[in-house]
Design an enzyme around this catalytic site. Structure first.
Site, PDB file in Angstrom:
ATOM      1  N   GLU A 121       8.116  -2.970  -4.968  1.00  0.00           N
ATOM      2  CA  GLU A 121       9.265  -2.918  -4.066  1.00  0.00           C
ATOM      3  C   GLU A 121      10.497  -3.183  -4.913  1.00  0.00           C
ATOM      4  O   GLU A 121      10.570  -4.208  -5.594  1.00  0.00           O
ATOM      5  CB  GLU A 121       9.177  -4.025  -3.009  1.00  0.00           C
ATOM      6  CG  GLU A 121       8.214  -3.742  -1.882  1.00  0.00           C
ATOM      7  CD  GLU A 121       8.164  -4.903  -0.903  1.00  0.00           C
ATOM      8  OE1 GLU A 121       9.053  -5.785  -0.955  1.00  0.00           O
ATOM      9  OE2 GLU A 121       7.236  -4.945  -0.102  1.00  0.00           O
ATOM     10  N   ASP A 146      17.522 -12.799   3.806  1.00  0.00           N
ATOM     11  CA  ASP A 146      17.021 -13.362   2.558  1.00  0.00           C
ATOM     12  C   ASP A 146      17.501 -14.779   2.312  1.00  0.00           C
ATOM     13  O   ASP A 146      18.614 -15.153   2.677  1.00  0.00           O
ATOM     14  CB  ASP A 146      17.441 -12.473   1.385  1.00  0.00           C
ATOM     15  CG  ASP A 146      16.611 -11.208   1.324  1.00  0.00           C
ATOM     16  OD1 ASP A 146      15.379 -11.342   1.168  1.00  0.00           O
ATOM     17  OD2 ASP A 146      17.163 -10.122   1.473  1.00  0.00           O
TER      18      ASP A 146
END
Lengths: 404, 311
Positions: B79, B90
């Site tokens: 990824e 995040d």
């Protein structure tokens, strides 16, 4: 827009879209809660007891209706249109933000949520949220950019006095946008028990619609009050735009009165041409941030750029999606006023009317001082004076080169 | 050999880990490359390791070298994060990685250039881009998809586009032969799962906890229950991420899932090595070492040949 819609008041659609704007651009963890919130809000709207409770608190706790005030000396000085202020700065907590917080805390209560979070820029929404959390006995955490904590100390202390925990946010530009990122991060982590009171007409659906509805009491009152004062509706409306909640609150009632001219005033900072401003509708492009598609300040690669305004409450690189739609539809004229023009308007209002407006509505007033002189004396201009300026005296002193 | 067993554990399960065929000239691309990799993993009777790094972190050249080193160190899928100023889902580790990358000049175009460079030497390791919608929207969805396919991107993970907005990017990506991998979370209940799974392809990414990346501790028993719940509704492989930092944790998750995703731990390692100031080669080595360690954890577990993953 190719054609004029039948009504400007019909949005959003069932997916939360205002034309191409709005929507629900959030992480999957939040989606089930967003859908639950949407249903809870639908149910609440259909429950007469919910509106009755809002009406009661609006009257007895906030002190609504806020007065409609004819600013006689301002009108004479400007020499044109009759200038009226909708005095939402006289609300409990000193700004329009409380209108929304009352509605949302009642909803949080209906949903059985046990903890409240919010973001704040100028601190007015943080104070309003801390206030209703205290009123309902719920713990409350407010995210505020570290830069804003510095420049809005009085409001930080107010929030603490009200029992809220204020968390300074040190990521990114350390202002409202970053506070909203951090509040979303908290929400996604504590999704099981936490209610997020978003302070403006932005975020994922249903927030833009819901916050607008809770704020639309401003326009509804203003229409009735103006009818009583002048026997008719106003000719022009002016309000400042950060996220745009006070503006939607005033405008929404009048969107289908097609002869009424509507002006939204963005923060021009040091001047739109300098690049240091917060005028996303004037100088931004459509993009996706904080759960919705709207006009954003961004670079060519889609990275969000930092906004600038002397007013912490307008210092945001986006704007509510309904404003984005109204802009493209041509229904509302979006203009900008610089830091300097807002400061001048602030001082004018203080001396002519004995009112210290917040720096946010000082932008609206800055535009009024340009617009009113160009209009005939029988023209009625209504401005939303959405917050009081006490919180801003330190910022203003600094801008004027004075030490307190 | 495209992906040798990590050092220290050669031939631990010789029957369970057959060597992959050498790269062929007719190597699959897009969704098919991802499907092939999961079929290979199944044949090897083990779970896969998916590593996440941010494009341009700590700088463009170093991240290119890290990217190229990952498969040999034991990464089965990659990824690649597309930097964004406001990564709302995040935690601090990946937020900082985004800022380092942006400071080093990373853009969508440069991210795609990294992928092109990676594909010059690796045509079998699936690569997915992971990120937020705005940079893609600013690039132009149609333009982005055609450039991404041409660069060798096989799938997309868009954090802030739920199924309710499927027509934005998910459906166009599928039409371009890419996989669109959706996140399922602890809050995605059985009633909502079909909606989430409807257009998901390649694999399902189960997020092990409600929260942001890199801050919580993973609970394998809880993950097992959720993975079992998701398996009832999809034949797709299930990858699990959020909270996997060590080889032991990777092994524990490898028992219940088809792949483990490691992001923040690797990004943290890259940040530490960068801060220590040993230069690009040191940073690449640090990333390689952690990947090997995690790959060893994943490969400890021999999985039954028949009951997991796609039929």
């Amino acid at each position: 827009m190719n054609s004029i819609p039948n009504s400007f008041k019909a949005g959003p659609d069932e997916r939360g879209h205002f034309g191409i704007f709005g929507g629900r651009f959030v992480a999957e963890t939040l989606m089930p809660l967003i859908l639950e919130l949407e249903q809870a809000y639908k149910d609440a709207k259909a429950d007469p007891k919910f509106q009755a409770e809002i009406d009661r608190l609006n009257k007895d706790y906030i002190g609504r209706p806020s007065p409609l005030y004819y600013a006689d000396r301002m009108t004479k000085r400007l020499g044109g249109a009759k200038v009226y202020f909708k005095r939402d700065e006289l609300n409990h907590t000193g700004a329009h933000k409380i209108n929304n917080c009352i509605g949302q805390i009642l909803l949080a209560n209906r949903m059985g949520r046990k903890r409240i979070i919010a973001e704040t820029g100028a601190g007015q929404h943080g104070v309003a949220t801390a206030t209703v959390a205290a009123l309902f006995g719920l713990p409350c955490t407010i995210y505020m950019g570290a830069t804003d904590v510095e420049r809005q100390q009085p409001n930080v202390f107010r929030m603490k006095l009200l029992g809220a925990e204020v968390k300074p946010v040190t990521s990114g530009s350390q202002t409202l946008k970053d506070a909203m990122n951090e509040a979303l991060r908290d929400w996604v982590t504590n999704v099981h028990d936490t209610y997020y009171i978003i302070g403006t007409v932005a975020g994922p659906h249903p927030y833009p619609e819901m916050v607008r509805d809770f704020q639309s009491v401003i326009g509804k009152e203003a229409r009735a009050q103006m009818l009583e004062a002048e026997g008719r509706a106003p000719d022009s409306l002016v309000a400042c735009i950060g996220g745009g909640s006070n503006a939607m609150g005033l405008f929404y009632e009048f969107l289908d009165d097609k002869d009424i001219k509507i002006y939204g005033v963005e923060a021009g900072g040091h001047g739109v041409e300098t690049g240091q401003h917060a005028a996303s509708l004037t100088a931004g492009r459509p993009g996706i941030l904080h759960g919705n598609r709207t006009y954003l300040l961004q670079d060519a690669d889609g990275q969000i750029t930092e906004a600038h305004s002397i007013s912490a409450g307008l210092d945001y690189p986006g704007v509510g999606p309904e404003h984005a739609w109204l802009r493209d539809a041509g229904r509302v004229n979006y203009v900008s006023i610089t830091d300097r023009e807002a400061l001048d308007a602030f001082q004018l209002c203080a001396r002519l009317e004995g009112i210290l407006p917040a720096l946010e509505p000082s932008h609206a007033l800055g535009y009024v001082t340009k617009l009113a002189p160009t209009l005939p004396k029988d023209h009625i201009l209504l401005m939303n004076l959405c917050g009081r300026g006490d919180k801003d005296i330190f910022t203003i002193a600094k801008a004027l080169g004075q030490n307190l | 050999m495209n992906t040798p067993a990590p050092p220290g554990h050669p031939g631990q399960h010789p029957e369970a880990a057959p060597r992959r065929p050498r790269e062929r000239s007719d190597a699959k691309v897009g969704a098919a490359r991802i499907a092939q990799r999961f079929a290979d993993l199944k044949a090897e009777q083990r779970a896969g390791l998916i590593t996440f790094i941010t494009a341009g972190d700590p700088d463009i050249d170093t991240s290119r070298e890290i990217l190229k080193a990952l498969p040999a160190a034991g990464a089965d899928l990659i990824e690649l994060g597309m930097p964004f100023t406001d990564p709302m889902a995040d935690g601090p580790a990946i937020q900082k990685a985004n800022l380092r990358a942006l400071k080093s000049g990373a853009t969508v175009a440069k991210t795609l250039a990294l992928v092109r460079s990676f594909r010059e030497t690796d045509t079998t390791t699936p690569l997915l881009l992971m990120g937020y919608y705005n940079p893609i929207y600013a690039y132009g969805v149609h333009h982005f998809l055609s450039d991404a396919v041409a660069a060798g991107v096989d799938g997309l993970i868009a954090v802030d586009i739920p199924p309710e907005e499927d027509d934005e990017l998910c459906l166009p990506a599928l039409r371009n032969g890419m996989s669109f991998v959706r996140l399922a979370t602890p809050t995605t209940d059985d009633r909502r799962l079909p909606r989430v799974l409807e257009h998901t392809s390649g694999f399902v990414y189960y997020v092990s906890m409600a929260g942001i990346t890199g801050v919580g501790k993973i609970d394998p028993a809880d993950v097992a229950a959720h993975v079992a719940r998701i398996r009832k509704q999809t034949p797709l492989p299930i990858a699990v991420g959020f909270g996997i930092r060590t080889a032991d944790q990777a092994a524990a998750i490898a028992r219940v899932a088809d792949a483990c995703v490691v992001g923040s731990a690797l990004v943290d390692r890259i940040a530490e090595a960068t801060a220590a100031g040993g230069g690009s080669a040191t940073v690449v080595n640090a990333a390689r070492e952690l990947t090997s360690t995690l790959a060893e954890g994943v490969r400890r577990v021999v999985k039954a040949a028949t009951d997991k993953g796609a039929p």
